[in-house]
Design a protein around this motif. Structure first.
Motif, PDB file in Angstrom:
ATOM      1  N   GLY A 195       7.783   3.298   4.624  1.00  0.00           N
ATOM      2  CA  GLY A 195       7.713   2.410   3.273  1.00  0.00           C
ATOM      3  C   GLY A 195       8.728   2.916   2.271  1.00  0.00           C
ATOM      4  N   GLN A 196       9.686   3.609   2.578  1.00  0.00           N
ATOM      5  CA  GLN A 196      10.816   3.907   1.705  1.00  0.00           C
ATOM      6  C   GLN A 196      12.055   3.245   1.918  1.00  0.00           C
ATOM      7  OE1 GLN A 196      11.877   8.229   1.863  1.00  0.00           O
ATOM      8  NE2 GLN A 196      13.130   8.326   0.019  1.00  0.00           N
TER       9      GLN A 196
ATOM     10  N   GLN B  40      13.372  -0.944   5.000  1.00  0.00           N
ATOM     11  CA  GLN B  40      12.152  -0.105   5.220  1.00  0.00           C
ATOM     12  C   GLN B  40      11.760   0.075   6.656  1.00  0.00           C
ATOM     13  OE1 GLN B  40       8.784  -0.859   2.711  1.00  0.00           O
ATOM     14  NE2 GLN B  40      10.229  -1.334   0.748  1.00  0.00           N
ATOM     15  N   PHE B  41      11.342   1.503   7.076  1.00  0.00           N
ATOM     16  CA  PHE B  41      10.655   1.562   8.352  1.00  0.00           C
ATOM     17  C   PHE B  41       9.207   1.433   8.186  1.00  0.00           C
ATOM     18  CE2 PHE B  41      14.327   4.591   9.268  1.00  0.00           C
ATOM     19  CZ  PHE B  41      15.145   3.636   9.982  1.00  0.00           C
ATOM     20  N   ILE B  42       8.417   0.578   8.920  1.00  0.00           N
ATOM     21  CA  ILE B  42       7.129   0.477   8.695  1.00  0.00           C
ATOM     22  C   ILE B  42       6.428   0.867   9.938  1.00  0.00           C
ATOM     23  CG2 ILE B  42       5.388  -1.413   8.293  1.00  0.00           C
ATOM     24  CD1 ILE B  42       6.991  -0.836   5.750  1.00  0.00           C
ATOM     25  N   TYR B  43       5.199   1.354   9.910  1.00  0.00           N
ATOM     26  CA  TYR B  43       4.524   1.782  11.120  1.00  0.00           C
ATOM     27  C   TYR B  43       4.018   0.779  11.913  1.00  0.00           C
ATOM     28  CZ  TYR B  43       1.224   4.762  13.676  1.00  0.00           C
ATOM     29  OH  TYR B  43       0.656   5.543  14.803  1.00  0.00           O
TER      30      TYR B  43
ATOM     31  N   GLN C 270      -3.288  -1.706  11.892  1.00  0.00           N
ATOM     32  CA  GLN C 270      -4.556  -1.087  11.753  1.00  0.00           C
ATOM     33  C   GLN C 270      -4.280   0.140  10.999  1.00  0.00           C
ATOM     34  OE1 GLN C 270      -7.090  -1.464  15.010  1.00  0.00           O
ATOM     35  NE2 GLN C 270      -7.566  -3.466  14.452  1.00  0.00           N
ATOM     36  N   LEU C 271      -3.177   0.858  11.364  1.00  0.00           N
ATOM     37  CA  LEU C 271      -2.935   2.244  10.642  1.00  0.00           C
ATOM     38  C   LEU C 271      -1.657   2.341   9.992  1.00  0.00           C
ATOM     39  CD1 LEU C 271      -3.419   4.396  14.310  1.00  0.00           C
ATOM     40  CD2 LEU C 271      -5.051   3.871  12.433  1.00  0.00           C
ATOM     41  N   ARG C 272      -1.350   1.034   9.528  1.00  0.00           N
ATOM     42  CA  ARG C 272      -0.182   1.026   8.546  1.00  0.00           C
ATOM     43  C   ARG C 272      -0.214   1.694   7.297  1.00  0.00           C
ATOM     44  NH1 ARG C 272       2.471  -4.492   9.611  1.00  0.00           N
ATOM     45  NH2 ARG C 272       2.660  -3.478  11.659  1.00  0.00           N
ATOM     46  N   LEU C 273      -1.427   1.545   6.753  1.00  0.00           N
ATOM     47  CA  LEU C 273      -1.665   1.923   5.120  1.00  0.00           C
ATOM     48  C   LEU C 273      -1.787   3.568   5.285  1.00  0.00           C
ATOM     49  CD1 LEU C 273      -3.942  -0.618   3.420  1.00  0.00           C
ATOM     50  CD2 LEU C 273      -1.597  -0.109   3.106  1.00  0.00           C
ATOM     51  N   GLU C 274      -2.294   4.224   6.382  1.00  0.00           N
ATOM     52  CA  GLU C 274      -2.546   5.440   6.540  1.00  0.00           C
ATOM     53  C   GLU C 274      -1.467   6.316   6.668  1.00  0.00           C
ATOM     54  OE1 GLU C 274      -4.373   3.123   7.789  1.00  0.00           O
ATOM     55  OE2 GLU C 274      -6.377   3.473   7.949  1.00  0.00           O
ATOM     56  N   ASN C 275      -0.477   5.468   7.305  1.00  0.00           N
ATOM     57  CA  ASN C 275       0.968   6.367   7.633  1.00  0.00           C
ATOM     58  C   ASN C 275       2.070   6.181   6.426  1.00  0.00           C
ATOM     59  OD1 ASN C 275       0.888   7.675  10.598  1.00  0.00           O
ATOM     60  ND2 ASN C 275      -0.581   5.691  10.648  1.00  0.00           N
TER      61      ASN C 275
ATOM     62  N   ALA D 169      11.586  10.125  15.198  1.00  0.00           N
ATOM     63  CA  ALA D 169      12.581   9.745  15.928  1.00  0.00           C
ATOM     64  C   ALA D 169      12.125   9.051  17.198  1.00  0.00           C
ATOM     65  CB  ALA D 169      13.713  10.521  15.912  1.00  0.00           C
ATOM     66  N   ASN D 170      12.798   8.117  17.686  1.00  0.00           N
ATOM     67  CA  ASN D 170      12.538   7.659  19.251  1.00  0.00           C
ATOM     68  C   ASN D 170      10.999   7.100  19.305  1.00  0.00           C
ATOM     69  OD1 ASN D 170      15.362   8.693  20.006  1.00  0.00           O
ATOM     70  ND2 ASN D 170      14.249  10.767  19.361  1.00  0.00           N
ATOM     71  N   THR D 171      10.401   6.579  18.384  1.00  0.00           N
ATOM     72  CA  THR D 171       9.173   5.993  18.622  1.00  0.00           C
ATOM     73  C   THR D 171       9.387   4.493  18.027  1.00  0.00           C
ATOM     74  OG1 THR D 171       8.472   6.731  16.497  1.00  0.00           O
ATOM     75  CG2 THR D 171       7.918   8.203  18.355  1.00  0.00           C
ATOM     76  N   LYS D 172       8.602   3.597  18.540  1.00  0.00           N
ATOM     77  CA  LYS D 172       8.315   2.179  18.185  1.00  0.00           C
ATOM     78  C   LYS D 172       8.009   1.885  16.766  1.00  0.00           C
ATOM     79  CE  LYS D 172       7.879  -0.206  22.416  1.00  0.00           C
ATOM     80  NZ  LYS D 172       6.985  -1.357  23.042  1.00  0.00           N
ATOM     81  N   LEU D 173       8.760   1.226  15.881  1.00  0.00           N
ATOM     82  CA  LEU D 173       8.577   0.872  14.825  1.00  0.00           C
ATOM     83  C   LEU D 173       8.937  -0.334  14.270  1.00  0.00           C
ATOM     84  CD1 LEU D 173      11.348   1.590  13.619  1.00  0.00           C
ATOM     85  CD2 LEU D 173      10.422   3.696  13.222  1.00  0.00           C
ATOM     86  N   LEU D 174       8.782  -0.887  12.985  1.00  0.00           N
ATOM     87  CA  LEU D 174       9.360  -1.901  12.332  1.00  0.00           C
ATOM     88  C   LEU D 174      10.444  -1.780  11.248  1.00  0.00           C
ATOM     89  CD1 LEU D 174       6.026  -4.317  11.908  1.00  0.00           C
ATOM     90  CD2 LEU D 174       7.184  -4.054  13.751  1.00  0.00           C
ATOM     91  N   ILE D 175      11.460  -2.518  11.395  1.00  0.00           N
ATOM     92  CA  ILE D 175      12.409  -2.398  10.215  1.00  0.00           C
ATOM     93  C   ILE D 175      12.397  -3.672   9.585  1.00  0.00           C
ATOM     94  CG2 ILE D 175      14.808  -1.929   9.487  1.00  0.00           C
ATOM     95  CD1 ILE D 175      15.110  -0.836  12.454  1.00  0.00           C
ATOM     96  N   VAL D 176      11.853  -3.551   8.164  1.00  0.00           N
ATOM     97  CA  VAL D 176      11.308  -4.695   7.217  1.00  0.00           C
ATOM     98  C   VAL D 176      12.502  -4.766   6.219  1.00  0.00           C
ATOM     99  CG1 VAL D 176       9.813  -5.846   5.655  1.00  0.00           C
ATOM    100  CG2 VAL D 176       9.230  -4.674   7.874  1.00  0.00           C
ATOM    101  N   HIS D 177      13.172  -5.907   5.964  1.00  0.00           N
ATOM    102  CA  HIS D 177      14.005  -6.003   4.969  1.00  0.00           C
ATOM    103  C   HIS D 177      13.239  -6.010   3.407  1.00  0.00           C
ATOM    104  CE1 HIS D 177      17.116  -8.904   2.165  1.00  0.00           C
ATOM    105  NE2 HIS D 177      17.482  -7.756   2.739  1.00  0.00           N
ATOM    106  N   SER D 178      13.574  -5.209   2.588  1.00  0.00           N
ATOM    107  CA  SER D 178      12.911  -5.151   1.453  1.00  0.00           C
ATOM    108  C   SER D 178      12.904  -6.200   0.416  1.00  0.00           C
ATOM    109  CB  SER D 178      13.678  -3.669   0.732  1.00  0.00           C
ATOM    110  OG  SER D 178      13.473  -2.620   1.472  1.00  0.00           O
ATOM    111  N   LYS D 179      13.677  -7.060   0.319  1.00  0.00           N
ATOM    112  CA  LYS D 179      13.726  -8.020  -0.818  1.00  0.00           C
ATOM    113  C   LYS D 179      13.152  -9.072   0.198  1.00  0.00           C
ATOM    114  CE  LYS D 179      16.930 -11.440  -3.041  1.00  0.00           C
ATOM    115  NZ  LYS D 179      18.246 -11.997  -3.379  1.00  0.00           N
ATOM    116  N   THR D 180      13.096  -9.805   1.273  1.00  0.00           N
ATOM    117  CA  THR D 180      12.565 -10.774   1.790  1.00  0.00           C
ATOM    118  C   THR D 180      11.249 -10.412   2.426  1.00  0.00           C
ATOM    119  OG1 THR D 180      13.767 -10.924   3.697  1.00  0.00           O
ATOM    120  CG2 THR D 180      14.634 -11.830   1.828  1.00  0.00           C
ATOM    121  N   ASN D 181      11.058  -9.161   2.980  1.00  0.00           N
ATOM    122  CA  ASN D 181       9.809  -8.706   3.475  1.00  0.00           C
ATOM    123  C   ASN D 181       9.829  -9.352   4.810  1.00  0.00           C
ATOM    124  OD1 ASN D 181       7.554  -7.115   3.588  1.00  0.00           O
ATOM    125  ND2 ASN D 181       6.187  -9.118   3.365  1.00  0.00           N
TER     126      ASN D 181
END
Length: 290
Positions: free
Chosen positions: A146-147, A195-198, A202-207, A214-226
């Motif tokens: 989320g950063q 941003q890196f998103i979990y 279902q576990l996104r808010l908790e993380n 590193a080296n684990t699956k995640l999402l990469i989200v554009h901060s302005k357009t989501n």
């Protein structure tokens, strides 16, 4: 029966001009070759610069940090791995995709510059990116879910280009899918923030707020357009490096409102046992068991 009226040595028409023209063409060719200006030489020079091997960062604690040099890899899904007859089978890495104008640049790539998904996963200048702080975090500090951060190309030939995106418009969208365009720019702005998103919704808010492994699956989200960074395997691009896939910013959701494989990424770091390879290439421990 035909009779030849002249011998083979007879010159016809403007033969003198033709000979002079051929000599001029040859002279121009040799001069360009000496200056390294032939298209084949320019292509070879570009590939030499952009495919130069590079070392990925090796995090000691297993987490991603600001300043880390990494590769971004979109892995194949289970359906693709079961049927490798598809031309889009395999893993794709986010890569710099210069256009033909780059052939005329001897020192660095100029913005704007495209990106694409490439099957070549050897760490090079072309597919290595630096996780860069945009909020004042120091180099070496861990990156949290989320950063905001920026992804910057490495120093040298790719000349500090930032991964960027913005809302699609009628005049500006990705070439094949007409979705939100992703490219590289030399201007740092909020459009370059990601941003890196979990991965698990279902576990996104908790993380959120925890360090990103590193080296684990995640999402990469554009901060302005989501919108999530995505590799579109069905949309093929012809590049200077052959057939590759289009990269865009678009969130693909399945029936359970979970992001699909197009949006899945692994942020790959270096292999501690081999500085010129990545952790993704490292064999699993079970591979050594006999």
């Amino acid at each position: 029966m035909s009779v030849r009226s002249f011998c083979p040595s007879v010159r016809l028409g403007n033969w003198n001009e033709d000979v002079a023209l051929e000599e001029d063409v040859l002279k121009d060719f040799l001069e360009k070759k000496d200056r390294g200006e032939l298209l084949t030489q320019k292509t070879s020079n570009l590939k030499k610069n952009i495919l130069k091997k590079t070392e990925l960062s090796i995090p000691k604690d297993g987490f991603l940090h600001f300043g880390d040099v990494v590769m971004l890899l979109n892995p194949e899904n289970s359906e693709q791995s079961l049927s490798n007859t598809s031309p889009t089978y395999g893993n794709y890495g986010l890569s710099v995709n210069p256009n033909e104008s780059a052939l005329y640049s001897k020192t660095h790539l100029e913005a704007p510059c495209g990106v694409s998904g490439s099957r070549n996963l050897e760490p090079t200048v072309r597919n290595a990116f630096i996780i860069t702080s945009v909020d004042g975090s120091d180099v070496g500090e861990p990156v949290h879910y989320g950063q905001n951060f920026a992804l910057r190309s490495t120093e040298g030939f790719t000349s500090h280009l930032y991964l960027t995106s913005d809302q699609k418009t009628f005049l500006k969208s990705s070439k094949k899918s007409y979705l939100q365009e992703v490219s590289l720019t030399d201007q740092l702005s909020y459009q370059n923030c990601w941003q890196f998103i979990y991965l698990d919704p279902q576990l996104r808010l908790e993380n959120e707020g925890f360090p990103v492994p590193a080296n684990t699956k995640l999402l990469i989200v554009h901060s302005k357009t989501n919108q999530c960074l995505a590799v579109l395997r069905k949309h093929v691009l012809w590049t200077l490096f052959g057939k590759e896939c289009e990269v865009t910013a678009h969130t693909f959701l399945n029936g359970h409102k979970a992001e699909e494989n197009e949006n899945h990424w692994i942020v790959v770091t270096g292999n501690p046992s081999d500085g010129m390879s990545s952790m993704f290439e490292r064999p699993a421990p079970s591979d050594h068991v006999h």
